[in-house]
Design a protein around this motif. Structure first.
Motif, PDB file in Angstrom:
ATOM      1  N   GLU A 119       0.829  -1.200   0.000  1.00 31.04           N
ATOM      2  CA  GLU A 119       0.000   0.000   0.000  1.00 31.04           C
ATOM      3  C   GLU A 119       0.866   1.253   0.000  1.00 31.04           C
ATOM      4  N   LEU A 120       0.272   2.336  -0.475  1.00 31.98           N
ATOM      5  CA  LEU A 120       0.942   3.631  -0.493  1.00 31.98           C
ATOM      6  C   LEU A 120       0.168   4.584   0.409  1.00 31.98           C
ATOM      7  N   VAL A 121       0.823   5.047   1.447  1.00 34.47           N
ATOM      8  CA  VAL A 121       0.214   5.955   2.418  1.00 34.47           C
ATOM      9  C   VAL A 121       0.888   7.317   2.291  1.00 34.47           C
ATOM     10  N   ALA A 122       0.098   8.354   2.082  1.00 33.22           N
ATOM     11  CA  ALA A 122       0.626   9.713   1.966  1.00 33.22           C
ATOM     12  C   ALA A 122       0.575  10.393   3.323  1.00 33.22           C
ATOM     13  N   VAL A 123       1.678  11.013   3.721  1.00 30.41           N
ATOM     14  CA  VAL A 123       1.732  11.821   4.933  1.00 30.41           C
ATOM     15  C   VAL A 123       1.847  13.273   4.485  1.00 30.41           C
ATOM     16  N   VAL A 124       0.808  14.060   4.732  1.00 32.46           N
ATOM     17  CA  VAL A 124       0.762  15.433   4.234  1.00 32.46           C
ATOM     18  C   VAL A 124       0.729  16.420   5.389  1.00 32.46           C
ATOM     19  N   GLY A 125       1.206  17.608   5.119  1.00 30.42           N
ATOM     20  CA  GLY A 125       1.225  18.660   6.131  1.00 30.42           C
ATOM     21  C   GLY A 125       2.098  19.804   5.665  1.00 30.42           C
ATOM     22  N   ARG A 126       1.990  20.919   6.343  1.00 26.93           N
ATOM     23  CA  ARG A 126       2.761  22.101   5.985  1.00 26.93           C
ATOM     24  C   ARG A 126       4.228  21.923   6.372  1.00 26.93           C
ATOM     25  N   SER A 127       5.092  22.792   5.841  1.00 23.11           N
ATOM     26  CA  SER A 127       6.500  22.764   6.204  1.00 23.11           C
ATOM     27  C   SER A 127       6.634  22.949   7.709  1.00 23.11           C
ATOM     28  N   GLY A 128       7.494  22.124   8.332  1.00 21.66           N
ATOM     29  CA  GLY A 128       7.701  22.217   9.766  1.00 21.66           C
ATOM     30  C   GLY A 128       6.662  21.509  10.603  1.00 21.66           C
ATOM     31  N   SER A 129       5.761  20.767   9.955  1.00 25.57           N
ATOM     32  CA  SER A 129       4.690  20.090  10.704  1.00 25.57           C
ATOM     33  C   SER A 129       5.168  18.824  11.401  1.00 25.57           C
ATOM     34  N   GLY A 130       6.313  18.269  10.978  1.00 22.79           N
ATOM     35  CA  GLY A 130       6.843  17.054  11.586  1.00 22.79           C
ATOM     36  C   GLY A 130       6.871  15.858  10.660  1.00 22.79           C
ATOM     37  N   LYS A 131       6.539  16.046   9.366  1.00 21.49           N
ATOM     38  CA  LYS A 131       6.490  14.933   8.412  1.00 21.49           C
ATOM     39  C   LYS A 131       7.863  14.265   8.261  1.00 21.49           C
ATOM     40  N   THR A 132       8.880  15.077   7.986  1.00 21.94           N
ATOM     41  CA  THR A 132      10.214  14.525   7.761  1.00 21.94           C
ATOM     42  C   THR A 132      10.794  13.945   9.045  1.00 21.94           C
ATOM     43  N   LEU A 133      10.498  14.560  10.182  1.00 24.23           N
ATOM     44  CA  LEU A 133      10.939  14.014  11.468  1.00 24.23           C
ATOM     45  C   LEU A 133      10.417  12.597  11.660  1.00 24.23           C
ATOM     46  N   LEU A 134       9.146  12.389  11.306  1.00 24.54           N
ATOM     47  CA  LEU A 134       8.536  11.068  11.425  1.00 24.54           C
ATOM     48  C   LEU A 134       9.308  10.053  10.587  1.00 24.54           C
ATOM     49  N   THR A 135       9.627  10.421   9.357  1.00 29.95           N
ATOM     50  CA  THR A 135      10.329   9.523   8.447  1.00 29.95           C
ATOM     51  C   THR A 135      11.723   9.182   8.970  1.00 29.95           C
ATOM     52  N   LYS A 136      12.459  10.202   9.382  1.00 28.18           N
ATOM     53  CA  LYS A 136      13.832   9.977   9.854  1.00 28.18           C
ATOM     54  C   LYS A 136      13.854   9.218  11.174  1.00 28.18           C
ATOM     55  N   ALA A 137      12.826   9.432  11.996  1.00 27.14           N
ATOM     56  CA  ALA A 137      12.758   8.679  13.249  1.00 27.14           C
ATOM     57  C   ALA A 137      12.541   7.195  12.980  1.00 27.14           C
ATOM     58  N   ILE A 138      11.718   6.887  11.983  1.00 20.62           N
ATOM     59  CA  ILE A 138      11.433   5.485  11.650  1.00 20.62           C
ATOM     60  C   ILE A 138      12.685   4.768  11.179  1.00 20.62           C
ATOM     61  N   ILE A 139      13.467   5.441  10.343  1.00 18.77           N
ATOM     62  CA  ILE A 139      14.643   4.786   9.757  1.00 18.77           C
ATOM     63  C   ILE A 139      15.905   5.020  10.577  1.00 18.77           C
ATOM     64  N   GLY A 140      15.789   5.797  11.668  1.00 16.00           N
ATOM     65  CA  GLY A 140      16.920   5.999  12.562  1.00 16.00           C
ATOM     66  C   GLY A 140      17.973   6.942  12.046  1.00 16.00           C
ATOM     67  N   LEU A 141      17.560   8.028  11.402  1.00 17.83           N
ATOM     68  CA  LEU A 141      18.511   8.985  10.847  1.00 17.83           C
ATOM     69  C   LEU A 141      18.403  10.364  11.495  1.00 17.83           C
ATOM     70  N   LEU A 142      17.786  10.446  12.670  1.00 23.90           N
ATOM     71  CA  LEU A 142      17.696  11.724  13.357  1.00 23.90           C
ATOM     72  C   LEU A 142      19.056  12.104  13.947  1.00 23.90           C
ATOM     73  N   PRO A 143      19.367  13.404  14.018  1.00 19.22           N
ATOM     74  CA  PRO A 143      20.615  13.824  14.665  1.00 19.22           C
ATOM     75  C   PRO A 143      20.612  13.461  16.143  1.00 19.22           C
ATOM     76  N   GLN A 144      21.805  13.289  16.711  1.00 19.52           N
ATOM     77  CA  GLN A 144      21.915  12.855  18.099  1.00 19.52           C
ATOM     78  C   GLN A 144      21.380  13.886  19.081  1.00 19.52           C
ATOM     79  N   SER A 145      21.246  15.138  18.642  1.00 22.60           N
ATOM     80  CA  SER A 145      20.751  16.187  19.531  1.00 22.60           C
ATOM     81  C   SER A 145      19.257  16.042  19.837  1.00 22.60           C
ATOM     82  N   LEU A 146      18.560  15.192  19.077  1.00 24.83           N
ATOM     83  CA  LEU A 146      17.126  14.982  19.285  1.00 24.83           C
ATOM     84  C   LEU A 146      16.888  13.691  20.063  1.00 24.83           C
ATOM     85  N   GLN A 147      15.904  13.731  20.946  1.00 28.24           N
ATOM     86  CA  GLN A 147      15.557  12.557  21.740  1.00 28.24           C
ATOM     87  C   GLN A 147      14.290  11.907  21.176  1.00 28.24           C
TER      88      GLN A 147
END
Length: 512
Positions: free
Chosen positions: A31-59
């Motif tokens: 399936e293809l699920v679209a995650v939509v939202g304005r810039s800065g809404s947290g979309k990319t954070l969600l993606t990077k958190a899932i794959i483990g690519l967030l900077p170490q400064s974030l918890q």
């Protein structure tokens, strides 16, 4: 058993500030699920958190599960076995994440896991097959190129081939079409959807534009201020009883409803067989072939074309930033009164000095005026663009993209121009901020009698603002017509492709 990627109560924070709060959801294979939202809404954070690519400064808190296995508890080495092999990533700007020193062949071999010369030879047929699968041919020629030698569309296709190379179960696509023109965007979306269905891959597609995914997504998740505020099948996203943030995104994707303005009698700018050649002694191919075109008072001219078509070169000639190699730009139709022209750059952050306050940057545009008069003009410009004067004491990095783009417009207004040239001025903004800026430009046109030249690779923008459309293709003006005629009776083949890439069914406007 269907494979599943799930996140439970996923939160991301920096210090005491929450950036993503207890997000819950699941993506199933196929399936293809679209995650939509304005810039800065947290979309990319969600993606990077899932794959483990967030900077170490974030918890990060919460659970991330792949077929029941806790990814959030894996070591970095163990996650390396997951990334690329079970979960792949499609990035927004592939040329920035690819190694500029490696060929596309080397990138694919690395994704496959082939090591050494012998394994490379054994997998050569597989490399060529993957490139052909994503529509890149001749495959051997593309494989030998470096990322910088590819066009934007080719680079995005190559990135898709790399993402598919290890036959992953899931793909996380972070705004992979935002920098592409309408035709390439349509092609890449169709290709991604086709490969997703053929291979049964689960795709999490991040975007700020609902209209982009309405025909390919199975479900839509809406993110706002770090929280998931809406979630439903795609067919239901356009109903009128959805969340307010969902309606805001939907309304920003609506096609134009306004009537084009009739042509004014006064000609402000005229390009007479103007061309530009940057090659030595003008012996190579011209960036812009001889172009004849007139801009009238109060007119909104939409200029569209693919990257490298000559749009920006034409803009620089109109603005007087470049001199034509042949022909001329006439900006003086009345004795001793040249038309005042200002250009608004594509990227607002790069058009301001990051070390200076915005007040200092704007003051430079009116430094020849007495201080009281300059302050008065700056205050008036801030009112015209709907910004508080308090923002003037901030640096560019302390403003949002939409605020900074309005500030760029305010700076352009300080010289009291008759013509504003907007060179991809909304391409870096989310769909809601983009609609606000376009509405502001149209409002300024009405109140101040401005003429606008809106340059974009996005046909939705061109359709929304334009009275007339000029189409550039391979450095040549191939079509110049009123908007309605262009949309209904496009003549040039490239124009027909641009119109075909639009969603002209008005499904959004009539739904619900």
């Amino acid at each position: 058993m269907t494979k599943e990627l799930e996140f439970i109560d996923l939160s991301v924070s920096t210090g005491e500030k929450s950036l993503l709060f207890k997000a819950r959801g699941a993506l199933r294979a196929g399936e293809l699920v679209a995650v939509v939202g304005r810039s800065g809404s947290g979309k990319t954070l969600l993606t990077k958190a899932i794959i483990g690519l967030l900077p170490q400064s974030l918890q990060t808190e919460g659970q991330i599960l792949l077929d029941g296995q806790r990814l959030d508890q894996l070591t970095d080495k163990a996650m390396d076995a997951v990334r690329g092999r079970r979960i792949s990533m499609l990035f927004q700007q592939p040329k920035r994440v690819m190694n500029p020193r490696l060929t596309i062949r080397a990138h694919l071999l690395e994704a496959i896991g082939a090591r050494g010369w012998n394994q490379a030879r054994e997998h050569e047929d597989q490399v060529l097959s993957m490139l052909e699968e994503v529509g890149l041919s001749p495959a051997a020629d593309v494989a030998s190129k470096r990322p910088d030698q590819l066009s934007g569309g080719m680079a995005q296709r190559a990135m898709l081939a790399i993402a598919l190379a290890a036959d992953p179960e899931f793909i996380l696509a972070d705004e992979p079409t935002s920098s592409l023109d309408s035709i390439l965007k349509s092609e890449v979306l169709q290709l991604l959807r086709r490969k997703q269905l053929e291979r049964g891959v689960g795709v999490l597609f991040i975007t700020h534009d609902i209209a982009t995914v309405q025909h390919i997504a199975d479900r839509v998740v809406v993110v706002s201020d770090g929280q998931i505020v809406d979630h439903c099948p795609t067919a239901q996203i356009f109903s009128k009883d959805r969340h307010a943030k969902t309606r805001e995104l939907v309304e920003a994707a609506l096609p134009a409803q306004r009537e084009p303005r009739t042509e004014g009698s006064e000609c402000l700018l005229e390009s007479v067989a103007a061309s530009k050649n940057y090659t030595r002694r003008a012996k190579g191919p011209a960036a812009l072939k001889p172009t004849t075109l007139r801009l009238h008072s109060g007119q909104v001219l939409g200029v569209v074309g693919r990257s490298g078509s000559g749009k920006s070169t034409f803009a620089r000639l109109l603005a007087g930033l470049e001199k034509p190699t042949t022909g001329q730009i006439i900006n003086q139709h009345q004795p001793e009164n040249a038309t005042r022209v200002q250009i608004i750059a594509q990227e607002p952050y790069s058009s301001f000095d990051p070390r200076l306050s915005l007040r200092t940057s704007l003051s430079a545009a009116v430094h020849r005026l007495p201080e009281s008069q300059a302050s008065e003009r700056i205050a008036r410009a801030m009112v015209q663009v709907g910004l508080s004067e308090d923002l003037l004491d901030r640096t560019p990095g302390q403003c949002s993209g939409g605020q900074l783009q309005r500030m760029a417009i305010a700076r352009a207004l300080l010289t009291e121009p008759q013509v504003l040239i907007c060179d991809e001025s909304t391409s870096a903004l989310d769909s809601v901020a983009q609609r606000h800026i376009l509405d502001l430009l149209l409002e300024l046109r009405e109140k101040m009698g401005l003429s606008l030249v809106v340059i974009s690779h996005d046909m939705e923008v061109i359709r929304y603002v334009s009275d007339d459309v000029a189409v550039f293709f391979e450095g040549e003006l191939v079509e110049h017509r009123p908007l309605a005629d262009f949309l209904s009776k496009a003549r040039h083949q490239h124009s027909k492709e641009l119109v075909a890439a639009l969603d002209l069914t008005a499904a959004i406007a009539t739904s619900g």
